[in-house]
Design an enzyme around this catalytic site. Structure first.
Site, PDB file in Angstrom:
ATOM      1  CE1 TYR A   1      43.178  46.746  43.059  1.00 34.08           C
ATOM      2  CE2 TYR A   1      42.295  48.253  41.413  1.00 34.08           C
ATOM      3  CZ  TYR A   1      43.003  47.113  41.733  1.00 34.08           C
ATOM      4  OH  TYR A   1      43.530  46.322  40.741  1.00 34.08           O
TER       5      TYR A   1
ATOM      6  NE  ARG B   1      39.032  54.293  35.955  1.00 32.75           N
ATOM      7  CZ  ARG B   1      39.609  53.189  35.514  1.00 32.75           C
ATOM      8  NH1 ARG B   1      40.865  52.935  35.823  1.00 32.75           N
ATOM      9  NH2 ARG B   1      38.952  52.360  34.744  1.00 32.75           N
TER      10      ARG B   1
END
Ligand code: FAD
Ligand code: NAP
Ligand code: SF4
Length: 677
Positions: free
Chosen positions: A171, A219
């Site tokens: 992402y 993350r």
């Protein structure tokens, strides 16, 4: 006296200084499809409440975009305005009422968005979206950072205990970090420091905005599994930089969505990637979270006990069983409904825009609609067939107060799941049988095995349920009685009897599974399974290569048999397999040089082999065996006798309809019938 816990490390609280998590289990972020519309938030709140009641240490929501540029799909879930905080309050209140903690994941899709507004560091289209992103200007970069900060502040206002900044899986943040798709030469691209500056600025400014007593999980993509991803030095640099910028915990990300390497499907060995997290452990001081294919308390306990990570993330296992942690704490691990990593009702649903559920637990995300109420009258119920449908029906009806007898002609529970479990990489299916066995005993179901039921055996029961499953279809091909023809049942129970050259008629789920079985290499212990998996898929076992894969060639596979996989349809063989797993099976069989043929007509089988026509050409496949995997028909033997005797009955699973049958439908039908009879 209290028994010592079997999982002392897993259940030990984690002190973060300003707050304390009750144990080391993080419910990993999962998009459920309920994040996108305000009207679904009460349902989402009950879903989270039950996981908090089940004693999860820290819950992370599915991803919410910080602005519309970051949408995953048009009108996807966001947190970008104070008008949206009341709906998020439903979630945080529900979790806090059960003594849990919850963080909201901020996920900006970047070039993985499926809409024309998507943006990325550079205008490079991803293979999984048909839209080309707009390359961000320097002003655009600033706007995205501000959107993250605003979203985190709103999350705090909505009562969250923290946020997870999604920096992995390919992402937006990950796109800035990897040279693969960051082709900028300004302050946000080029050197590693500049590429990771976007991530660091987000964490630093979020920390400034939310204050010191708010969890920030970062993350971090520790293994991109795409060429020109990060190398190990860059992973370490990034971890140190986000630590200094104010992160509280670092979670592990493995593999971009566009990677052609499986990371969570059932053929991935349990905890296969935990050593990646362990490798980072000595480098930083923050708690680290291990991820992927951790699905039992035993596996999780070992990870924490051996110091490989400080927490474990489990996402799908908590869809499968909301009370996983509570059961582990109470010494009832054998009663956990284990995630079998099939992806069939969770990830496969996400990719076709269906709300997420779970194959082994149809209540997942339907907690407000699938509910159990005590039976008005306790009936004497018989369920014939102890496959997935029958087991689920017997369990739910017994829990409601009925007296239930469950018959099966076999010597064990599970029906066709016993066959599925013999396929390499599908041994997890045995966990489902283990769960049902224990749950059925606890619910007082009388299990009558080795009993082939006839109509006469069913006198005296108030209600009859037929869950007798299916029989394999025998296609009308000339020579079908030839000794070289075998059914999939014969092959799965005795693969050694199969010769070196084989034609499989039928390229559905079972045809593919039989092919995998016939080509499998046996790798006995867990560690060699892991190493075999890494070499098969070309992953650097040291995790040092760029992206974990650059210049690492997948090992040459030893081709064990010559195999043809055939179907009559013109479509691509395996097209009907799950969206998230079908490609893995196709790649795996291609590596083994399996010839997959579509548009085949079967002419006859004789001593020479299988005669086929494809287009105009007639060909003889000179095979030792022809294996029939041509679908199934409902088992109607008992039903016909009951009809003749004028008996009423219910039908579920394969007994109801064999076409498009899978265990997801079988368990769901069994559960729903059990809740209503
Ligand atoms: P079954 O599982 O067929 O159970 C029927 C039971 O009824 C049997 O145990 C049988 O012994 C019993 N029975 C029949 N007649 C009588 C009688 N007269 N008296 C007593 N007992 C009787 N599905 C998936 O969703 N995902 C997968 O990955 C998957 N992989 C598979 C791999 C293989 C190799 C196979 C063979 C199947 C796989 N399936 C998979 C399919 C799945 O197993 C079936 O859809 C599911 O088992 C159907 O459940 P059921 O309860 O309707 O029937
Ligand atoms: P299936 O997926 O429906 O495939 C049946 C195959 O048989 C097809 O390839 C079909 O292709 C062929 N066929 C059908 N009628 C035929 C005929 N008369 N003559 C010759 N070929 C014929 O069924 P399955 O493989 O038996 O699997 C059963 C169920 O288990 C499936 O619903 C599947 O979802 C489930 N399952 C799932 C998985 C998984 O990984 N998710 C794995 C195994 C099983 P043509 O008609 O084109 O020839
Ligand atoms: Fe696990 Fe399959 Fe359920 Fe998904 S559908 S949570 S993979 S058991």
């Amino acid at each position: 006296m209290n028994q010592p816990s079997q999982y002392p490390h897993l259940l030990e609280p984690l002190d973060l200084g300003f707050t304390r998590l009750r144990n080391r289990v993080l419910m990993g972020s999962m998009h459920t499809g309920l994040e996108d519309r305000k009207k679904d938030f009460p349902r989402l709140a009950e879903y989270f409440r039950q996981r908090a009641e089940g004693e999860v240490g820290l819950i992370v929501t599915g991803g919410f975009a910080p602005n519309i540029r970051g949408w995953l799909t048009p009108f996807g879930g966001t947190l970008m305005s104070s008008l949206q905080t009341p709906r998020h309050r439903l979630l945080t209140n529900a979790v806090h009422a059960e003594g849990g903690h919850i963080c909201m994941q901020i996920l900006h899709s970047g070039r993985y968005g499926y809409h024309p507004l998507q943006v990325a560091p550079s205008a490079i289209r991803s293979p999984i979206s048909k839209f080309t992103p707009k390359g961000l200007s320097a002003g655009g970069v600033e706007k995205q950072i501000k959107a993250y900060v605003r979203s985190a502040s709103l999350a705090r206002d909505a009562g969250y205990d923290g946020v997870e900044v999604m920096g992995s899986e390919g992402y937006l943040i990950n796109e800035f970090i990897a040279p693969r798709v960051n082709k900028r030469d300004d302050a946000w691209g080029g050197s590693v420091e500049k590429r990771m500056r976007f991530a660091v600025e987000i964490v630093r400014r979020v920390r400034e905005a939310v204050g010191p007593d708010f969890i920030i999980i970062y993350r971090l993509s520790m293994l991109d599994l795409v060429p020109d991803g990060s190398n190990w030095e860059e992973v370490v640099l990034q971890a140190k930089a986000v630590e200094n910028a104010g992160a509280t915990i670092i979670n592990t990300g493995i593999g971009w969505h566009e990677a052609r390497i499986p990371t969570i499907a059932t053929m991935v060995p349990r905890a296969a990637f935990v050593d990646v997290t362990a490798k980072l452990k000595p480098e930083i001081n923050l708690p680290l979270i291990a991820v992927n294919r951790i699905n039992t308390p035993g596996v999780a306990e070992e990870i924490i006990a051996t110091g490989k990570a400080d927490m474990v993330s489990m996402a799908r296992p908590l869809l499968a069983d909301a009370h996983f942690v509570q059961k582990a704490r109470a010494g009832q691990a054998a009663m956990i409904n284990t995630c079998i990593a099939c992806n069939q009702a969770c990830l496969d649903h996400v990719f076709v825009g269906k709300p997420v559920s779970c194959l082994v637990n149809p209540r997942a995300c339907e907690e407000t609609t699938i509910q159990s109420t005590a039976a008005a009258v306790a009936d004497n119920i018989v369920v014939v067939g102890a496959g997935p449908a029958g087991m689920a029906c017997a369990l739910e009806s017994a829990k409601r107060g009925h007296k239930v007898t469950l018959f099966d002609s076999s010597d064990r529970l599970g029906g066709q799941f016993n066959l599925a479990a013999k396929i390499p990489g599908k041994d997890e299916f045995l966990e489902t049988i283990r769960y049902f066995d224990n749950a059925l005993q606890a619910a007082g179901v009388s299990q009558q095995l080795n009993m082939r039921v006839n109509a006469g055996d069913l006198a005296g029961f108030d209600q009859i349920v037929l869950a007798t499953g299916v029989v394999p279809r025998t296609p009308p091909i000339e020579g079908i009685e030839h000794p070289k023809v075998l059914s999939y049942l014969e092959v799965i129970t005795n693969p050694e009897a199969v010769g070196n050259s084989v034609a499989i008629i039928g390229a559905g789920g079972i045809g593919f599974d039989v092919a995998e079985l016939l080509l499998a290499n046996t790798t006995p212990d867990a560690e060699s399974q892991k190493q075999h998996f890494f070499s098969e898929w070309g992953i650097d076992p040291e995790f040092s290569a760029r992206g974990g894969v650059k210049n690492i060639k997948p090992a040459n596979v030893q081709v064990r048999r010559q195999l043809w996989l055939l179907q009559r349809k013109q479509s691509k063989p395996g097209k009907g397999l799950g969206k998230t797993t079908g490609w893995v099976h196709r790649i795996s069989l291609r590596k083994q040089k399996v010839k997959m043929l579509a548009g085949v007509e079967y002419l006859k089988i004789d001593d020479q082999g299988l005669h086929i026509r494809k287009g105009e050409a007639v060909e003889i496949l000179p095979v030792d065996h022809v294996i029939i995997c041509a679908g199934q028909l409902p088992q109607r033997e008992l039903e016909e006798k009951l009809v003749a005797a004028d008996k009423l009955f219910y039908r579920i699973g394969g007994a109801e309809k064999a076409g498009e049958l899978d265990a997801k439908r079988a368990i769901r039908e069994g559960t729903l019938l059990g809740l209503r009879i």
